[in-house]
Write an enzyme that holds these catalytic residues in place. Structure first.
Site, short mmCIF file in Angstrom:
data_model
loop_
_atom_site.label_atom_id
_atom_site.label_comp_id
_atom_site.label_asym_id
_atom_site.label_seq_id
_atom_site.Cartn_x
_atom_site.Cartn_y
_atom_site.Cartn_z
CG ASP A 120 -2.02 1.01 1.17
OD1 ASP A 120 -2.12 1.70 0.14
OD2 ASP A 120 -2.78 1.11 2.14
CG ASP B 181 -3.47 3.88 -3.46
OD1 ASP B 181 -4.29 3.05 -3.88
OD2 ASP B 181 -3.70 4.68 -2.54
CD GLU B 182 -5.57 -0.82 -1.62
OE1 GLU B 182 -5.27 -1.58 -0.68
OE2 GLU B 182 -6.59 -0.11 -1.61
#
Length: 360
Positions: A14, A108-109
């Site tokens: 993350d 983003d993850e």
């Protein structure tokens, strides 16, 4: 337990305050300052906040007005999604140096299954550390990670030592960890469900574990079985590298509310151009067109229509969007409009899975 062949090695990576961190990376004047991506001091919603802003209570999905009240010296910047996508692609290229079993959840993850990996490294924790170090050295961005036997625990673990940290939950630690975990920290348990659990005297995983599957199903419907299993460390969802995209959308929030349907149609035409670009770029067509309307009071409405054939071009779907716009009278002025395609023509591909013994 560590010799059980059913255990997998899952990493959840993350990125830390991703959008805001990219803005601070590209603009050194923003570094060390409270930054909000999206929104403004008058209107709009914050998409992301830097850690400097979070110290004041600013967070994503908060109105720009409230963010300004909480942090008077906050700096608002316009989101640059193409730049975020560019950086996200570079991050994923690092992931693919270790495994092809990468399941992005957003820009983003992502989940990584490193049970069998390209480096031949038996330690998932060491792989996570190496990935995070490379992200910093190559992109100057920070990331946190969670490492465990399944996606659920890895996801929960990645939040424990944020920012710029990682947490490993080994097979031996799994059950005690889940029993002590507050239910509001369980991934998938939102505020409403957590409040309902608290009213029932369920505050930790141990409390949750005392309920039978039948009781949980009666209380929470289909989610009851999910809660029954996850608190026992049972979560069989695999990392899906070829995850099916269920929808493609484009939307826009306006600086001033719009009340004229004619003016809305002009805005929707521009949104339709962007949607067509995304559909063509992804070589995707769809059958269900949805118009999204968010009113000035933040209430939201969607209007959809499904047709017989797959389409992707603006000249094909805009007449349907116009039909949906005039389908019924708008109840208030509008702050956001969006168009999305669902029921896509994507094909499902199943990866080959290998399960090896666990060794953190």
């Amino acid at each position: 337990m560590s010799e059980n062949p059913q255990y997998r090695k899952i990493i959840h990576v993350d990125m830390d305050a991703f959008y805001a961190s990219v803005e601070q990376l590209d603009n050194p004047d923003l570094r060390g300052k409270p930054v909000a991506v999206g929104g403004s001091e008058k209107r709009g919603v914050v998409s992301a906040a830097s850690y400097e802003a979070r110290k004041f209570g600013v967070k994503s999905a908060m109105s720009g007005l409230l963010a300004k009240q909480k942090c008077p010296h906050i700096i608002f910047v316009r989101p640059r999604y193409e730049r975020y996508k560019e950086i996200s692609t570079k991050v994923r290229e690092i992931f693919y140096d270790y495994t092809d079993l990468v399941e992005p959840l957003s820009l983003d993850e992502a989940y990584l299954d490193v049970t069998e990996n390209k480096k031949g490294n038996p330690s998932a924790s060491m792989i996570a550390q190496e990935i995070r170090q490379r992200i910093w050295e190559e992109l100057e961005l920070r990331a946190s990670a969670g490492i465990s036997v399944n996606k659920f625990i890895a996801k929960v673990a990645s939040d424990i030592n944020k920012p710029n940290g990682q947490k490993t939950i080994s097979p031996e630690e799994m059950i005690p960890f889940l029993e002590e975990l507050p239910v509001n920290k369980f991934y998938g348990v939102g505020k409403v469900t957590a409040a309902k659990m608290h009213n029932l005297g369920i505050f930790t995983g141990m409390d949750l574990k005392k309920k039978s599957q039948e009781e949980l199903t009666q209380l929470f419907g289909k989610s009851g079985s999910f809660y029954y299993n996850i608190v026992r460390g049972i979560h069989h969802s695999k990392v899906k590298p070829n995850r099916i995209r269920k929808s493609i959308a484009a939307e826009r929030t306006f600086f001033e509310n719009i009340s004229s349907e004619v003016f809305m149609l002009e805005k929707l035409t521009k949104i339709g151009e962007e949607l067509e670009r995304r559909m063509v770029k992804s070589n995707t067509k769809g059958k269900t067109i949805t118009l999204k309307i968010k009113y000035s009071d933040f209430t939201q409405q969607t209007r959809s229509k499904t047709i017989q054939e797959f389409i992707q071009l603006k000249e094909e779907f805009m007449p349907i969007v116009k039909e949906l716009l005039y389908q019924e009278k708008l109840k208030d002025s509008v702050r956001l409009l969006g168009i999305s395609f669902g029921n896509l023509d994507t094909e499902k591909k199943e990866p080959v899975w290998v399960q090896l013994k666990f060794d953190f």
